[in-house]
Design an enzyme around this catalytic site. Structure first.
Site, mmCIF file in Angstrom:
data_model
loop_
_atom_site.group_PDB
_atom_site.id
_atom_site.type_symbol
_atom_site.label_atom_id
_atom_site.label_comp_id
_atom_site.label_asym_id
_atom_site.label_seq_id
_atom_site.Cartn_x
_atom_site.Cartn_y
_atom_site.Cartn_z
ATOM 1 N N ASP A 473 0.869 -1.182 0.000
ATOM 2 C CA ASP A 473 0.000 0.000 0.000
ATOM 3 C C ASP A 473 0.905 1.230 0.000
ATOM 4 O O ASP A 473 1.793 1.377 0.861
ATOM 5 C CB ASP A 473 -0.906 -0.007 1.238
ATOM 6 N N LEU A 474 0.690 2.129 -0.966
ATOM 7 C CA LEU A 474 1.543 3.304 -1.098
ATOM 8 C C LEU A 474 1.259 4.298 0.041
ATOM 9 O O LEU A 474 0.106 4.548 0.409
ATOM 10 C CB LEU A 474 1.308 3.993 -2.447
ATOM 11 N N ASP A 516 -4.326 2.522 -4.835
ATOM 12 C CA ASP A 516 -2.866 2.471 -4.684
ATOM 13 C C ASP A 516 -2.433 1.206 -3.950
ATOM 14 O O ASP A 516 -1.404 1.183 -3.275
ATOM 15 C CB ASP A 516 -2.364 3.704 -3.943
#
Length: 595
Positions: A473-474, A516
């Site tokens: 997960d960004l 994302d």
């Protein structure tokens, strides 16, 4: 002071301890065979049950040395030693209980042994003789295709036989001890079997040569060339070549087996290309077969230059590789309805079975017996017959196809429809593949991830290997989206996907869950530490700045890692990886966490 009773007790204890120790040594040490009693009614005896052996890796022991270390001989139930260095000595202790003088014969039934020396030790001295495929036929003790020795015994006479066997090939020392009359019957049966086999090869070869001269079909000529090379190899393998074709060319006899059988493998690949017409039906497979032909040609050259033992091992590996490849090609051709492919596949399965049994026996993985010793002849006989039927069936089928094509134009239309249908199927397949991809990043989407993870999990559970799922997960992606817009954010996501592709292995799969969030599936991982190292490298790569449309941005990530367990399914595995990712975020973000 010790009393007489104490001394007696101490002596008894020492004696009992010695007896126990001796009994234990007898249990763990292989015992040598006892003396072999031969009378007027003794049937043929298997050497596996009679002979003791002693390995001589350095090849330095003489008969005098061997007689001094008689106690070192051991017994084993199978005298197949595979590819081994140095000679092996066999010992048989005989005593005659016949009423009159009789001659016995010892035969080693593997003709490809290089040299076998017999030292026949008795009260009258030592008698020596030799045989083997590197010994000129005229110098052998007995004129026979296999190593054979005469053992004359007087009534009550005791003799010890020492056989020194040396061979660059497989050290297969199975054989028999039998009376002269039993040997003559056994030998006649063996020659009859081999004569029938050779007659079959000659008949099939001449028949197909005539068909080639009449029809000018190239597969018939390639088949004849394959049969000729294979026949030379079989003649070398069963000793008939050294007996009848090259009796004085002893060194060439030792080299003939690997050269001829490897050459037969080359011609078989050439024959398969022409028979199955892979250039037309399977162009990609045809290119693979061309490469296989060149590689096999190099193997033929290697069998001419390498030491004989290496040449024999090259022969075995090349033969198995070519046979497996042609068998696989034939199965694909069956699916494409190539004329004659079914019979071709069946024929090659027969040869493969024989080749596998022979190779396993050569490497001493399975015991030597009638089936394994003659497995190549049995398998090749069935293969040759089936291939002849396949050639005839292929020719008839092609002829019928040509006649039908000339008589009925509708088949042309049907063929065009079939080609169009195949093109549509390929287009549908391409559309299906596109449906499995994320349109923005080009990575696998949720559906593809689910299918791949299910299959990967099943494979790794079957192999008892670890499978890792990394959920990525960004960190800080939303501010970039808000600052530069969604179009720029899409460029960032595409750049992240590219970096994931660069870091993953060939067996890994990267997918986008949405937004994302990304997932990487890693199969056959060695340990949790190895997965963490991969995740750390990935994290370092993602942390590097991105320059897009004149803007430089930094993106971090939180990575949660889950390792597969026996009871895991795909949903549980992703859920554990997701939980580990949230732990990484809670611990400060921009880090990895093993769940």
């Amino acid at each position: 002071m010790l009393t007489a009773r104490n001394i007696a007790n101490r002596s008894l204890q020492i004696s009992l301890s010695s007896l126990v120790l001796a009994f234990c040594l007898l249990l763990v040490m292989p015992l040598s065979q006892a003396e072999i009693r031969l009378d007027d009614y003794t049937p043929a005896q298997n050497l596996n049950d009679l002979a003791d052996y002693l390995a001589d890796p350095g090849g330095t022991l003489t008969l005098k040395d061997i007689r001094q270390v008689d106690a070192d001989f051991r017994h084993r139930k199978d005298l197949s030693f595979g590819y081994t260095r140095g000679p092996v000595w066999l010992r048989l202790q005989l005593r005659s209980h016949t009423l009159q003088a009789r001659t016995w014969r010892v035969e080693l039934d593997y003709p490809s042994l290089d040299e076998v020396r017999l030292y026949d030790v008795g009260s009258d001295g030592i008698r020596t003789s030799r045989a083997g495929d590197t010994v000129p036929y005229s110098e052998r003790s007995i004129g026979h295709r296999t190593p054979v020795f005469d053992i004359p015994l007087q009534p009550g006479e005791q003799r010890t036989l020492y056989l020194r066997v040396e061979s660059a090939g497989s050290m297969t020392l199975s054989g028999s001890l039998m009376s002269l009359s039993d040997f003559e019957q056994h030998s006649q049966r063996g020659y009859l079997v081999h004569a029938t086999y050779c007659g079959l090869l000659i008949a099939l070869g001449l028949y197909n040569l005539l068909l080639f001269l009449a029809l000018r079909e190239r597969p018939f000529l390639n088949y004849v060339l394959f049969m000729c090379a294979f026949a030379l190899g079989v003649l070398s393998l069963n000793g008939l070549g050294a007996q009848y074709l090259w009796p004085q060319a002893a060194p060439w006899s030792n080299r003939m087996l690997p050269v001829s059988l490897t050459l037969a493998a080359l011609f078989s690949a050439i024959f398969a290309r022409s028979f199955l017409d892979t250039r037309q039906w399977l162009p990609r497979w045809d290119r693979v077969l061309v490469v296989l032909c060149f590689a096999t040609a190099l193997a033929v050259l290697a069998t001419l230059l390498l030491p004989v033992q290496r040449a024999l091992q090259t022969m075995s590996l090349t033969g198995l590789t070519v046979t497996l490849m042609l068998l696989l090609t034939s199965f694909v051709c069956v699916g494409y309805r190539v004329p004659g492919a079914r019979l071709f596949a069946l024929a090659w399965m027969m040869l493969l079975t024989g080749a596998v049994l022979l190779a396993l026996r050569n490497f001493a993985i399975i015991p030597s017996n009638f089936l394994t010793l003659y497995s190549m002849q049995i398998g090749s006989s069935l293969e040759m017959i089936l291939l002849s039927f396949a050639l005839a069936a292929r020719f008839n089928e092609l002829k019928q196809q040509r006649e039908a094509a000339l008589q009925n134009n509708e088949r042309v239309l049907e063929q065009r429809v079939a080609e169009r249908t195949q093109a549509l199927e390929e287009a549908n397949q391409r559309l299906s593949e596109q449906a499995m991809r994320d349109p923005l990043t080009g990575l696998a989407n949720r559906t593809a991830l689910q299918q791949h993870l299910t299959q990967a999990l099943s494979r790794n559970q079957r192999r008892q290997e670890l499978l890792a799922v990394m959920l990525i997960d960004l960190d800080g992606f939303k501010p970039i989206n808000d600052l530069y817009g969604h179009g720029f954010g899409d460029l960032v996501l595409a750049q992240v996907a590219q970096r994931l592709n660069l870091q993953m292995r060939e067996s890994d799969l990267a997918a986008r869950l949405g937004g994302d969030e990304f997932v990487m599936v890693c199969e056959s991982v060695q340990s949790a530490e190895a997965v963490q190292q991969l995740a750390e490298r990935l994290l370092d790569r993602l942390n590097q700045p991105m320059t897009l449309e004149g803007h430089t941005v930094h993106v971090a990530a939180s990575i949660g890692i889950a390792l597969s367990q026996e009871e895991d399914d795909t949903t549980t595995l992703i859920r554990r990886a997701d939980a580990a990712m949230y732990q990484a975020k809670a611990a400060g973000r921009n880090r990895t966490q093993l769940g």
